[in-house]
Design an enzyme around this catalytic site. Structure first.
Site, PDB file in Angstrom:
ATOM      1  N   HIS A  29      40.212 -43.386  48.375  1.00 39.61           N
ATOM      2  CA  HIS A  29      39.756 -42.596  47.219  1.00 39.61           C
ATOM      3  C   HIS A  29      38.374 -43.007  46.734  1.00 39.61           C
ATOM      4  O   HIS A  29      37.789 -42.304  45.907  1.00 39.61           O
ATOM      5  CB  HIS A  29      40.743 -42.725  46.044  1.00 39.61           C
ATOM      6  CG  HIS A  29      42.102 -42.195  46.325  1.00 39.61           C
ATOM      7  ND1 HIS A  29      42.332 -40.894  46.726  1.00 39.61           N
ATOM      8  CD2 HIS A  29      43.334 -42.788  46.291  1.00 39.61           C
ATOM      9  CE1 HIS A  29      43.637 -40.707  46.911  1.00 39.61           C
ATOM     10  NE2 HIS A  29      44.263 -41.846  46.663  1.00 39.61           N
ATOM     11  N   ASP A  77      47.650 -40.797  54.782  1.00 37.76           N
ATOM     12  CA  ASP A  77      48.221 -41.176  53.489  1.00 37.76           C
ATOM     13  C   ASP A  77      48.749 -39.907  52.796  1.00 37.76           C
ATOM     14  O   ASP A  77      48.246 -38.805  53.021  1.00 37.76           O
ATOM     15  CB  ASP A  77      47.144 -41.853  52.626  1.00 37.76           C
ATOM     16  CG  ASP A  77      47.684 -42.468  51.343  1.00 37.76           C
ATOM     17  OD1 ASP A  77      47.923 -43.684  51.337  1.00 37.76           O
ATOM     18  OD2 ASP A  77      47.864 -41.723  50.346  1.00 37.76           O
ATOM     19  N   HIS A  99      48.284 -39.032  49.846  1.00 33.19           N
ATOM     20  CA  HIS A  99      47.254 -38.489  48.954  1.00 33.19           C
ATOM     21  C   HIS A  99      45.985 -38.169  49.732  1.00 33.19           C
ATOM     22  O   HIS A  99      45.628 -38.901  50.663  1.00 33.19           O
ATOM     23  CB  HIS A  99      46.933 -39.505  47.849  1.00 33.19           C
ATOM     24  CG  HIS A  99      48.136 -39.949  47.071  1.00 33.19           C
ATOM     25  ND1 HIS A  99      48.854 -41.088  47.392  1.00 33.19           N
ATOM     26  CD2 HIS A  99      48.757 -39.384  45.998  1.00 33.19           C
ATOM     27  CE1 HIS A  99      49.860 -41.224  46.534  1.00 33.19           C
ATOM     28  NE2 HIS A  99      49.830 -40.201  45.688  1.00 33.19           N
ATOM     29  N   ASP A 101      53.009 -44.206  52.199  1.00 29.10           N
ATOM     30  CA  ASP A 101      53.643 -43.516  51.070  1.00 29.10           C
ATOM     31  C   ASP A 101      54.175 -42.131  51.447  1.00 29.10           C
ATOM     32  O   ASP A 101      54.651 -41.399  50.580  1.00 29.10           O
ATOM     33  CB  ASP A 101      52.699 -43.438  49.848  1.00 29.10           C
ATOM     34  CG  ASP A 101      51.294 -43.009  50.188  1.00 29.10           C
ATOM     35  OD1 ASP A 101      51.037 -42.614  51.349  1.00 29.10           O
ATOM     36  OD2 ASP A 101      50.424 -43.074  49.292  1.00 29.10           O
TER      37      ASP A 101
HETATM   38  C1  FKS Z   1      49.898 -41.066  37.431  1.00 32.30           C
HETATM   39  C2  FKS Z   1      49.770 -40.788  38.909  1.00 32.30           C
HETATM   40  C3  FKS Z   1      48.551 -41.433  39.460  1.00 32.30           C
HETATM   41  C4  FKS Z   1      47.655 -42.237  41.521  1.00 32.30           C
HETATM   42  C5  FKS Z   1      47.930 -42.222  42.971  1.00 32.30           C
HETATM   43  C6  FKS Z   1      46.996 -43.125  43.749  1.00 32.30           C
HETATM   44  C7  FKS Z   1      47.381 -43.175  45.193  1.00 32.30           C
HETATM   45  C8  FKS Z   1      46.625 -44.241  45.949  1.00 32.30           C
HETATM   46  C9  FKS Z   1      46.794 -44.161  47.449  1.00 32.30           C
HETATM   47  C10 FKS Z   1      46.006 -45.292  48.104  1.00 32.30           C
HETATM   48  F1  FKS Z   1      46.128 -45.252  49.415  1.00 32.30           F
HETATM   49  F2  FKS Z   1      44.729 -45.214  47.802  1.00 32.30           F
HETATM   50  F3  FKS Z   1      46.461 -46.452  47.713  1.00 32.30           F
HETATM   51  N1  FKS Z   1      48.682 -41.511  40.846  1.00 32.30           N
HETATM   52  N2  FKS Z   1      51.239 -40.752  36.988  1.00 32.30           N
HETATM   53  O1  FKS Z   1      48.145 -44.296  47.833  1.00 32.30           O
HETATM   54  O2  FKS Z   1      46.340 -42.934  47.956  1.00 32.30           O
HETATM   55 ZN    ZN Z   2      48.540 -42.595  48.813  1.00 36.72          ZN
END
Ligand code: FKS
Ligand code: ZN
Length: 351
Positions: A167, A203, A205, A292
């Protein structure tokens, strides 16, 4: 054989809480994540576990702005100089220049630290503390070391990075990420002689930072499978119509999938991603490996089982490219071991 690069300095980034759903809740991006994966790859005997060698700052500044890197490096000292509480474990930005309207027209680097934190971040969900730079820079050096090994002729390497990176924007942190390890690995491969590098992000996300870093470049093809940003973080990037800009037009591919996606549909999208990478003619591959996508991940909604990770690894291995695997997300901490080992076993069995 696959060597793992790891630095114990990851544990210097040790967030206690994060902001989520209107509360301060226990942080999920915690040192134990990397510790679990380390023990698992050690027991699996994929190959030696080695320490990173020094940080190549020049390479980092090919993907991040120097002033952003300087901000991260000097953050804690500035925090203390501003007279803030030295015992605080986690800091959060809370003001940003609005994207539209008068303040959005001017991004200003203020003297005040609160202004700077907003300038160099894009969410309030990413705790930064006293050891964050030490850990993030060690994580980047892990990615660089693994990429140098592959540029030097090793068939594959595992960069056991923490904190994660995908990110992290050219000049902003967010999503638990500070330096973009996958982008840094890709740039290291380019600097080491690879003409064309593909970054495949699996991932849950979308890797908005990696996309932004390479969006106008045709030498690095960014491909991502992720939860549809209409439903999921990071919302504002990762949509299917984002295909690159300028020289990079056609060199960005987003394959958003609905929350709830199972292996059968996931594997189909992955096959089309790999076909596009083959057509691109990549000399080397960087995988942003987020665990994840596991069915019991506490913050994610894909439905891959333990066994599906073996299939995932098999498909990635069969791409048959020199590969740097970079660890990203995954929050079902006790399941990280089996999911990591299954992925890497599937990978190595299909080379
Ligand atoms: C609030 C939800 C916020 C944030 C998710 C971040 C994911 C991080 C990731 C990384 F690989 F970068 F670690 N959510 N309720 O898993 O993509
Ligand atoms: Zn993630």
């Amino acid at each position: 054989m696959m060597r793992t690069v790891f630095s114990p300095d990851h544990s210097l980034h040790d967030p206690q809480v994060e902001m989520a759903d209107g509360k301060l809740v226990p942080a999920v991006e915690i040192p134990r994540r990397a510790q679990m994966v380390l023990e698992a790859v050690r027991e699996a005997k994929f190959g030696d576990i080695i320490a990173p060698d020094g940080l190549d700052l020049g390479c980092i500044e090919q993907v991040h702005s120097p002033d952003y890197v300087q901000f991260l490096e000097s953050f804690w000292q500035r925090w203390l100089e501003a007279g803030r509480d030295a015992d605080v474990t986690d800091t959060f930005p809370f003001i940003w220049p609005a994207q539209g309207g008068p303040s959005g027209l001017r991004k200003i680097r203020t003297r005040h630290l609160d202004g700077l934190m907003g300038y160099y971040s894009f969410d309030a969900g990413t705790p930064m503390g006293p050891g964050t730079w030490a850990a993030a820079s060690a994580s980047a050096s892990v990615a660089q070391t693994a990429a140098r090994m592959v540029a030097g002729g090793e068939r594959q390497a595992f960069a056991l990075c923490r904190p994660p990176g995908h990110h992290a924007m050219p000049d902003a942190y967010g999503g638990y990420c500070f330096l973009n390890n996958a982008a840094i690995a890709a740039q290291t491969l380019r600097n080491g002689g690879a003409q064309k590098v593909a970054v495949l992000d699996v991932d849950y996300h979308h890797g908005n930072g990696t996309q932004a870093i390479f969006y106008d470049r045709d030498d690095v093809f960014f491909v991502s499978l992720h939860a549809d940003p209409m439903d999921e973080y990071p919302y504002f990037l990762g949509h299917g119509d984002e295909t690159g800009a300028g020289a990079g037009q056609g060199f960005n591919l987003n394959l958003p999938l609905p929350p709830g996606t199972r292996w059968e549909d996931y594997a189909q999208a992955l096959a089309s991603a790999l076909a596009r990478i083959e057509a691109f003619g990549a000399d080397a591959l960087v995988i942003s490996l987020g665990l994840d996508i596991y069915e019991r991940d506490p913050i994610s909604q894909f439905k891959l089982t333990h066994d599906d990770f073996t299939g995932l690894g098999a498909m990635l291995g069969a791409a048959n490219l020199p590969t740097v695997v970079v660890f990203e997300g995954g929050y079902a901490v006790d399941a990280l071991a089996v999911n990591a080992v299954n992925t890497l076993t599937g990978f190595l069995d299909n080379r």
